[in-house]
Design a protein around this motif. Structure first.
Motif, short mmCIF file in Angstrom:
data_model
loop_
_atom_site.label_atom_id
_atom_site.label_comp_id
_atom_site.label_asym_id
_atom_site.label_seq_id
_atom_site.Cartn_x
_atom_site.Cartn_y
_atom_site.Cartn_z
N GLY A 55 122.05 95.94 -18.82
CA GLY A 55 123.31 95.44 -18.27
C GLY A 55 123.54 95.75 -16.81
N PHE A 56 122.51 96.19 -16.09
CA PHE A 56 122.66 96.51 -14.68
C PHE A 56 122.55 95.26 -13.82
CE2 PHE A 56 121.52 100.61 -16.49
CZ PHE A 56 122.39 101.46 -15.82
N ASP A 57 123.15 95.35 -12.63
CA ASP A 57 123.12 94.25 -11.67
C ASP A 57 121.90 94.30 -10.76
OD1 ASP A 57 125.77 93.45 -12.51
OD2 ASP A 57 126.53 95.13 -11.32
N GLY A 58 121.26 95.47 -10.70
CA GLY A 58 120.12 95.62 -9.81
C GLY A 58 119.27 96.81 -10.19
N VAL A 59 118.10 96.93 -9.55
CA VAL A 59 117.19 98.04 -9.80
C VAL A 59 116.58 98.49 -8.48
CG1 VAL A 59 115.27 96.48 -10.36
CG2 VAL A 59 115.21 98.85 -11.14
N GLN A 60 116.52 99.80 -8.30
CA GLN A 60 115.87 100.38 -7.13
C GLN A 60 114.41 100.69 -7.48
OE1 GLN A 60 117.37 104.18 -5.73
NE2 GLN A 60 116.59 103.82 -3.67
N VAL A 61 113.51 100.29 -6.61
CA VAL A 61 112.08 100.33 -6.90
C VAL A 61 111.40 101.46 -6.14
CG1 VAL A 61 109.92 99.03 -6.78
CG2 VAL A 61 112.06 97.84 -7.31
N SER A 62 110.65 102.29 -6.85
CA SER A 62 109.86 103.35 -6.22
C SER A 62 108.57 102.75 -5.65
CB SER A 62 109.51 104.44 -7.23
OG SER A 62 110.67 105.04 -7.75
N ILE A 63 108.30 103.04 -4.39
CA ILE A 63 107.12 102.48 -3.74
C ILE A 63 105.85 103.18 -4.20
CG2 ILE A 63 105.96 102.34 -1.49
CD1 ILE A 63 108.60 101.59 -0.25
N GLY A 64 105.93 104.45 -4.51
CA GLY A 64 104.75 105.17 -4.96
C GLY A 64 104.03 105.86 -3.81
N ARG A 65 103.20 106.80 -4.15
CA ARG A 65 102.48 107.57 -3.14
C ARG A 65 101.10 106.97 -2.89
NH1 ARG A 65 104.62 113.78 -4.25
NH2 ARG A 65 106.81 113.17 -4.47
N PRO A 66 100.47 107.33 -1.78
CA PRO A 66 99.19 106.70 -1.43
C PRO A 66 98.08 107.03 -2.42
CG PRO A 66 99.70 108.50 0.06
CD PRO A 66 100.92 108.26 -0.74
#
Length: 287
Positions: A55-66
């Motif tokens: 039910g969320f309007d958005g999601v924050q995305v983790s870019i990840g480590r090298p």
């Protein structure tokens, strides 16, 4: 619908929908997202669909480590395209990205951190997300005037690149509103704003968060993190006062839940925290 909103909705494949934000949040100007780490799907594409399902309007995305190739995980263009397609499919926003490698390489003293921010800006732009969140915690926190000053120079250098890409650098830290405002004044760019974490500012910084939000004002904050120790509404953060302060400064954008799962059921606990937040928004809208 304004031209800008129309273009944004075209990019997301939602032309014909009500201009964002909609629903009960429209009056308070606040929409609710979730961090993929809270879904226990950090850097995983499945987080997009689950965020919408809950039910969320958005999601924050983790870019990840090298990785072994010394590039950040989300630097892969095919993976970026998959994220954009998944967001379109589920009619959900990619609210921002999270450059977690800045826990390892500190912008205040490590030139490698600038490289990661530059990569992060490109990744964020390609994901059609508006904000790259940069973190300043642990060994990378800004604990002295000298450390704060050491961060101003890199931010000045990076800000024009971010602005050209249409990305805002979200400055997440445990500084006071006064210190945050001083940094923004020194950097002097609309491409650098505060990513304000109400939980950290309360529990780590010890600040009066509603007052701090009013001191910063809505134009200097790009996004919020909502969390507390345990469930929202049961810790030290005065969320009703926080919501009122956000409404008072005219902020329009996302609050992203970065909550834990006390019961062990991620879905149940996120639904509980989301329902609590929605009720607060409804209360503000009624007044």
């Amino acid at each position: 619908m304004t031209r800008r909103t129309f273009i944004e909705n075209v990019a997301l494949g939602v032309v014909g929908a009500a201009p964002w934000p909609a629903r009960a949040e429209e009056l308070s100007g606040l929409s609710i997202g979730v961090m993929d780490t809270s879904l226990r799907l950090a850097g995983k594409l499945e987080a997009v669909a689950l965020a919408r399902e809950l039910g969320f309007d958005g999601v924050q995305v983790s870019i990840g480590r090298p990785g072994a190739d010394s590039r950040l995980r989300l630097a892969a263009r095919d993976l970026q395209a998959q994220y954009v397609a998944e967001a379109n499919k589920h009619n959900i926003r990619l609210t921002s990205t999270y450059l977690d490698v800045l826990h390892v390489n500190c912008l205040k003293n490590d030139p490698l951190a600038r490289k990661w921010v530059l990569e992060g800006i490109e990744i964020t732009r390609n994901l059609k997300a508006p904000i790259l969140m940069m973190v300043f915690f642990g060994k990378c926190s800004l604990d002295t005037p000298e450390e704060i000053e050491a961060t101003v120079g890199p931010l000045r250098e990076l800000a024009p690149v971010a602005k050209e890409a249409g990305v805002v650098l979200g400055f997440e830290n445990t500084l006071s509103a006064e210190d945050n405002a001083r940094v923004l004044d020194r950097v002097g760019s609309e491409a650098v704003k505060v990513f304000y974490d109400v939980g950290n500012s309360t529990n780590l910084g010890g600040f009066d968060v509603p007052t701090e939000i009013r001191r910063l004002g809505g134009e200097r904050i790009c996004q919020f993190h909502f969390k507390d120790k345990g469930y929202m509404g049961e810790g030290k953060v005065d969320f009703p006062a926080v919501i009122r302060a956000i409404a008072a400064v005219g902020f329009r954008g996302f609050a992203v839940l970065e909550t834990s799962s006390p019961s062990g059921s991620v879905a149940d606990d996120l639904r509980r925290n989301l329902a609590y937040t929605r009720r607060l928004l409804e209360d503000v809208n009624k007044k």
